[in-house]
Design an enzyme around this catalytic site. Structure first.
Site, mmCIF file in Angstrom:
data_model
loop_
_atom_site.group_PDB
_atom_site.id
_atom_site.type_symbol
_atom_site.label_atom_id
_atom_site.label_comp_id
_atom_site.label_asym_id
_atom_site.label_seq_id
_atom_site.Cartn_x
_atom_site.Cartn_y
_atom_site.Cartn_z
ATOM 1 N N ASP A 1 0.802 -1.225 0.000
ATOM 2 C CA ASP A 1 0.000 0.000 0.000
ATOM 3 C C ASP A 1 0.838 1.280 0.000
ATOM 4 O O ASP A 1 0.293 2.379 0.011
ATOM 5 C CB ASP A 1 -0.981 0.013 1.187
ATOM 6 C CG ASP A 1 -0.293 -0.226 2.519
ATOM 7 O OD1 ASP A 1 0.912 -0.566 2.530
ATOM 8 O OD2 ASP A 1 -0.956 -0.078 3.553
ATOM 9 N N GLU B 1 12.912 -3.314 11.369
ATOM 10 C CA GLU B 1 13.974 -2.645 10.607
ATOM 11 C C GLU B 1 15.254 -2.584 11.434
ATOM 12 O O GLU B 1 16.353 -2.890 10.951
ATOM 13 C CB GLU B 1 13.564 -1.212 10.219
ATOM 14 C CG GLU B 1 12.322 -1.115 9.329
ATOM 15 C CD GLU B 1 11.017 -1.026 10.094
ATOM 16 O OE1 GLU B 1 11.008 -1.339 11.319
ATOM 17 O OE2 GLU B 1 10.000 -0.647 9.488
#
Lengths: 303, 303
Positions: free
Chosen positions: A155, A238
């Protein structure tokens, strides 16, 4: 905030008892479904010399899925020398994604990489981790050493110029990501051409305060690391991944005009409820609506 | 429901006193800013014979604006013989959109078409109407008779194959739109190749129960009508426009495999708050963050 710290502490403790923080204590299932052409037939000599960008996109069945993948996949067809890894959070690859991938005509790998059930019960579900871990394994085994790995959610929105910014990444390259948290951006702070810290509204004890779409990694660099991995810890994917690469701030390659330009955005698409549509037996028997509803089921738009 | 009926009744009464329902009682300001190349230099003879598709996209300044227009504009560059009309709800055209349009390299027209202030105070704001009315006027004056008009919002998602479905529209062509309301779709009901009614969760007394992205109109057909217009009535824009074209159900051209396929989705992007970011005077004076914040202001991501 305190709640999330306690959560992190507990999660990490569970994992420490098992193995490293965020490493799976339950087996991961990875299913390779299909791969598309490795080379465009019309590849010029110049294009063949370009490093391949391996774009990793985790996805899962929901009403918006096909819309998102269509929109993103079409964008990727504009980029030279790309390989799209689509990893579904599902026990099996869905035919609708398979046909989308074949139709787009870009080199791809289609994987089914369901999240181990234990993580679905956590307070903050580490969505997309099993998918990215599987893609990471694939890239380590099959990726070209001079290629580049990039995580891009289905998205998000991206300016195609960013692909040329990341194309020649050797270690890890970074740039700002728009529409993130309290600062409306997450970016490395760059001084004299080097990353010195991060400008991000949610530090959360992270060494690397970056969004998943905020960096790319050289495949050769990944292969040189002892144990590249991504932890199952929501919010710390991350940071955990970049730490596992033994990265230091001074290794980071600065992109996007010294990290002053926004070329990728963490857009999020509004969710629609997944409905079950059952037509009354005496209705729509002589028109298109039954066929349309069947197609929508196939696309995952309805149950 | 009753509330919205009362609203509609009152709105329409106001307009009836003034003029036709939904016709503006306050002046509309329309500013033409710039236009891109009308022809690609590499246009083949075959391409030159294709009807031009005039894609009309209303937009307004908000944190997601540039992300949305970048994503959509890149998709449009994949389509042959297209002309993009971007109409801003703003008194002036923004430089960031101007440079985006020039960079994409597709034929375009850039307009500033602010909504008359009176409508901003209504309970249901008819957003995008002034923009589409202005584009409609432009297309009537400048569009090719064999061209096609299509309304596509900046946050919608489209399969590029839909453009070839609509390419040869003579009157009005229609197809299903995904992710709409209670049925997760809005579609014409087709029997024996003809539209007989609509499958839509919000009938609301509309003759044409369609979404803005669910139809295209032949420019020549528009020009033949006495008074093609779009009313300033939220929720009734499509119905009012199609009625003003004197359309009957049997005139409608059925597309997308007898209206059984979904090739466009009414996706909506989650909104981000518009923040004012003021850096402390002693901070970030020797790094990239001031430059980044300036760029974000320019893009409308922050105040």
């Amino acid at each position: 905030m305190v709640g999330s710290l306690i959560y992190i502490f507990l999660t990490q403790m569970v994992h420490v008892i098992g193995s490293a923080p965020g490493e799976p204590i339950h087996p991961e299932v990875r299913k390779f479904c299909s791969s598309g052409p490795k080379w465009n037939i019309t590849l010029t000599a110049e294009e063949a010399r370009l490093p391949i960008i391996y774009v990793v996109t985790p996805t899962y069945r929901r009403p918006e899925m096909v819309a998102e993948l269509t929109r993103l996949g079409q964008t990727l067809t504009m980029v030279k020398r790309i390989h799209w890894l689509v990893a579904e959070d599902s026990p099996a690859c869905s035919p609708v994604i398979a046909s989308l991938l074949h139709r787009l005509g870009l080199p791809f790998t289609h994987l089914a990489t369901p999240m181990p059930e234990v993580y679905r019960r956590e307070r903050y579900v580490p969505r997309g981790v099993s998918n990215r871990r599987a893609a990471l394994q694939w890239v380590k085994e099959e990726g070209h050493d001079h290629g580049v790995l990039f995580f891009l959610d289905d998205d998000n929105a991206i300016d195609v110029r960013l692909f040329e910014e990341m194309r020649h990444t050797k270690t890890v390259s970074m740039w700002p990501v728009g529409l993130i948290g309290d600062y409306t951006v997450s970016s490395p702070v760059v001084r004299d051409g080097k990353v010195v810290s991060f400008y991000d509204g949610w530090p959360a004890g992270r060494k690397f305060q970056v969004d998943m779409a905020g960096f790319a990694v050289g495949v050769g660099y990944i292969k040189k690391q002892k144990r590249p991995t991504m932890p199952y810890i929501a919010g710390y994917e991350e940071d955990g991944f970049l730490k596992s690469l033994n990265l230091t701030l001074k290794d980071i390659e600065v992109r996007a005009n010294g990290c002053t330009e926004v070329l990728v955005w963490h857009t999020r698409t509004a969710k629609n409820p997944t409905r079950a549509i059952r037509l009354p037996p005496d209705k729509h028997t002589h028109d298109n609506i039954r066929g349309l509803v069947e197609n929508m089921k196939h696309m995952g738009m309805i149950k």
